[in-house]
Structures are given as structure tokens and as C-alpha cells.
Design an enzyme around this catalytic site. Structure first.
Site, short mmCIF file in Angstrom:
data_model
loop_
_atom_site.label_atom_id
_atom_site.label_comp_id
_atom_site.label_asym_id
_atom_site.label_seq_id
_atom_site.Cartn_x
_atom_site.Cartn_y
_atom_site.Cartn_z
N THR A 1 -9.79 0.34 1.27
CA THR A 1 -10.28 -0.20 2.54
C THR A 1 -9.28 0.05 3.66
OG1 THR A 1 -9.37 -2.30 1.74
CG2 THR A 1 -11.76 -2.06 1.65
N ASP B 1 0.60 0.03 1.73
CA ASP B 1 1.80 0.00 0.89
C ASP B 1 3.07 -0.09 1.72
OD1 ASP B 1 -0.12 0.33 -1.00
OD2 ASP B 1 0.37 2.41 -1.45
C1 GLA Z 1 -2.85 4.03 -2.41
C2 GLA Z 1 -2.59 4.25 -0.92
C3 GLA Z 1 -3.01 3.01 -0.11
C4 GLA Z 1 -4.43 2.57 -0.46
C5 GLA Z 1 -4.63 2.49 -1.97
C6 GLA Z 1 -6.06 2.24 -2.34
O1 GLA Z 1 -2.00 3.02 -2.90
O2 GLA Z 1 -1.23 4.51 -0.68
O3 GLA Z 1 -2.88 3.29 1.26
O4 GLA Z 1 -5.39 3.39 0.14
O5 GLA Z 1 -4.20 3.70 -2.62
O6 GLA Z 1 -6.46 0.99 -1.88
#
Ligand code: GLA
Length: 375
Positions: free
Chosen positions: A21, A155
Site C-alpha cells: 500500500t 521501511d
Molecule cells: C518492501 C518495500 C516496501 C513495501 C513492502 C510491501 O518491503 O521496501 O516499501 O512496499 O515491500 O508492503
């Protein structure tokens, strides 16, 4: 002359709910955990930057001419590159030492932890005084524009903004965030690593992003936040089936994040578990980012009465499952799941108990990195 030497640390994260999302203007609910990437940076003469990773080995590059090497070192190079791009920083020669307790490729965000740990150390060493917003924006840009993974901001945001004993409820459209107290009572988060390794840059992740965008444009909208479920249902025939399902996941997942925040606030872990299970179905069937091994761990956990719910976590295509489990039962559940998983796939699943922790920081002295294996 004594050379400057800076130590920093950045945490990995779990994400309670809100998957795929963050690059769709949606909601996420990550928690930083007690697994870290630790970095020590010191200046050295010349233009060369030498990187030593306990797990990966060494690499060396010229601070004046940074190019991709298509391996782990790109996360470090990306941070050096972004500081030149954004702040016209003149990088000195450096030695960068890295150690980590965040397992790689398990969906616990080891790459963002590495990026943010290096960025925080360089910020201190070079006295850049970056704001928090600059830190997570620059770290994300390093990953998007240098490494080539078009990830969202979750993240890097979590690593920079995490707070002890709290989840972060983040609206990635407005970037408004709220800390939600995490008092799990008799429950704990359990992470089960399938051992199947993904590589986000391998293309599927970026493809999902394109498909989600395509669906949105096909419906004449510019943001998923302006698309209601009834508009999507009405317009079903205008979209290719897989694009329709991608959009369905994003809209329903946002609702589940809001519901989950309410459940957390009212300590209703039974309901929270149900939203996790619904999220998994949606990720597996509508967004198609799960795999057989991860689906089987979810099925095994569903049979456990002490588990209120679980789902795949992170980018997908392997990695980990997050479960809400009664603390007293974790050892027994772990054993049963690991045994059945081994019988089905001949692979060892690893189980991690993770505790919520704070954000990236500078350390006076390096911590002793405790090598902890799974349960
Ligand atoms: C990875 C990406 C995040 C996010 C997740 C899925 O961790 O780095 O930005 O998109 O996948 O939610």
C-alpha cells in the site's frame, strides 16, 4: 591526529498490516524491532571508500565516481550517491564496517536498515544535520534511483522514525503519522521465515507497482485514495481481471489497516488476527505476491488455536509470515510448524520472536552484536 570514528545502528521492522500500500498512497502499520544493522565509519586518506561486511565480504569504490555493482554494496553506494545528488557533499575516503542481526531476504527490511544506518553515520561524520524527513526521503531515493527497486517509503520511514513499544500508523499520502501503543498482553508477534529468498529487484515487485498504476489510470483516477470500492465494482469490466484484483487488494487492505489500528487500540487481538488472515488471502489471490511455501506456513498456523491470525509479510515471493500468538504457546507452535514444514518442503523454517524497539541512532560505543538464531 586521531581519525574520527562514528558508530550507528538502524533497526529492521515488522509490518503488522498494510502490504503493497505504501507506493499506492495507502496506510501501513510497521514496528521497528530488536534486530539491527550496525555500522562503524572512519575517515581514511585518499578518495577510496572501503566497505567490510561480516556477512557479505568486502568491496571498494571511488568516492568521486560511484557506479552500481548489482550486489549488496549498492545499498552503501546508493547512500553515498544520494548525498552527492541531494546535498553536493564532497565525500572523503572512508572505511565502513557493517554487522547485522537482521536476516536478509526475510521481509524484515534488512536493506532499509543498512541504508539508514550508513546515512545516519555519514550525517554525523560529515556534520550534515539532516532532518528526519531528509533521512527517510534520501534513503528511499537511494533504493529507488540507484539500486533500482521502486519501493515505497515504509521501511526507511520506520527505521528513521520508530518508537519503542509503539507501532507507527503512517498515511503515505499525507505522510501524517501516529504512534500506536503496543501492549500485547498475553500475546506476542512471531515471525516465521520460510527460507525462500526473494529479490525485490528481480522485477516482480516493480511489475506489481506498474499493474496497480495501470488499473488506477484505467479508471481515470490519480490516487487510490480517491477510488471507492463501489466505483471499482461498477468499473470491473473496464479492467483486465488481474488489474481489477490488484486494485481490489489496495482498497480493501487500506480498510483493514484502519480496522487493525482500532483493534490494537482496544486490545482486541482476536479481531486483529482476523484482519491479518484476510490480508493474506488478498495478498495471495488478488495481489499474487505469495508462494506455496509461505501459504503452507499460513495454513499450518491457522490450525493452531493459540494463533489469532497470520499473514505473509513484506514484499513477498518468499520471506516471512507474521503471526499473533499466545506467548505461552510459542515454543510448542514453533515446533509443530517447523516439523510439518520440513516434512512438506524438506526445508527448515526459522522462527523469530521479535520485540518492538526504537529508531536508528548514533552509538557511543559499538554494541556487542548478539548472534541470535531462531527458536
Ligand atoms: C518492501 C518495500 C516496501 C513495501 C513492502 C510491501 O518491503 O521496501 O516499501 O512496499 O515491500 O508492503
Amino acid at each position: 591526529m586521531t581519525r574520527k570514528c562514528i558508530h550507528s545502528l538502524a533497526p529492521g521492522r515488522i509490518n503488522i498490516i498494510g502490504e503493497h500500500t505504501d507506493y499506492n498512497d495507502g496506510y501501513v502499520l510497521p514496528v521497528t524491532i530488536d534486530r539491527y544493522v550496525q555500522v562503524t565509519v572512519s575517515e581514511r586518506q585518499g578518495d577510496s571508500i572501503r566497505v567490510f561486511s561480516e556477512e557479505e565480504g568486502t568491496c571498494e569504490f571511488d568516492s568521486q565516481a560511484i557506479s552500481r555493482s548489482n550486489n549488496w554494496c549498492d545499498y552503501v553506494k546508493g547512500i553515498c550517491w544520494v548525498l552527492k545528488e541531494e546535498k553536493a557533499v564532497l565525500l572523503p575516503g572512508m572505511e565502513i564496517r557493517i554487522s547485522s542481526t537482521v536476516p536478509q531476504g526475510s521481509g524484515l527490511s534488512s536493506s532499509a536498515a543498512l541504508e539508514v544506518a550508513v546515512l545516519v553515520a555519514l550525517d554525523e561524520l560529515l556534520k550534515l544535520e539532516l532532518s528526519d524527513q531528509e533521512k527517510y526521503t534520501f534513503a528511499r531515493r537511494a533504493e529507488n534511483d540507484f539500486v533500482g527497486v521502486k519501493c515505497g517509503v515504509m521501511d526507511q520511514f520506520a527505521a528513521v522514525m520508530g518508537k519503542e513499544k509503539h507501532a507507527i500508523f503512517l498515511d503515505t499520502q499525507s505522510m501524517h503519522h501516529e504512534y500506536v501503543p503496543l501492549d500485547l498482553g498475553d500475546y506476542a508477534f512471531m515471525v516465521i521465515d520460510s527460507g525462500v529468498r526473494h529479490s525485490l529487484s528481480s522485477g516482480e515487485y516493480n511489475r506489481r507497482r506498474e499493474e496497480a498504476n495501470f488499473a488506477l489510470r484505467g479508471l481515470g483516477k490519480t490516487s487510490y485514495r480517491d477510488l471507492t470500492i463501489s466505483e471499482l465494482l461498477t468499473a470491473k469490466k473496464k479492467l483486465k481481471p488481474e488489474h481489477y484484483r490488484r486494485a481490489m487488494h489496495i482498497i480493501t487492505e487500506n480498510e483493514r489497516v484502519l480496522d487493525s489500528v482500532r483493534s490494537l487500540k482496544s486490545s482486541n487481538f482476536e479481531n486483529l488476527g482476523r484482519f491479518l488472515l484476510q490480508s493474506h488471502e488478498s495478498l495471495a489471490y488478488d495481489y499474487e505476491v505469495s508462494c506455496d511455501e509461505v501459504d503452507s506456513i499460513v495454513s499450518l498456523l491457522r490450525e493452531e488455536s493459540s494463533v489469532t491470525g497470520c499473514r505473509m509479510m513484506g514484499g513477498g515471493f518468499g520471506g516471512s509470515v507474521i503471526a499473533v500468538c499466545e506467548t505461552d504457546e510459542i515454543d510448542a507452535v514453533s515446533e509443530r510448524v517447523k516439523n510439518s514444514y520440513y516434512e512438506s518442503f524438506g526445508m527448515n523454517a526459522r522462527v523469530f520472536l521479535v520485540r518492538p524497539d526504537g529508531k536508528a541512532r548514533i552509538l557511543d560505543t559499538p554494541h556487542l552484536v548478539e548472534r541470535r538464531e531462531g527458536l
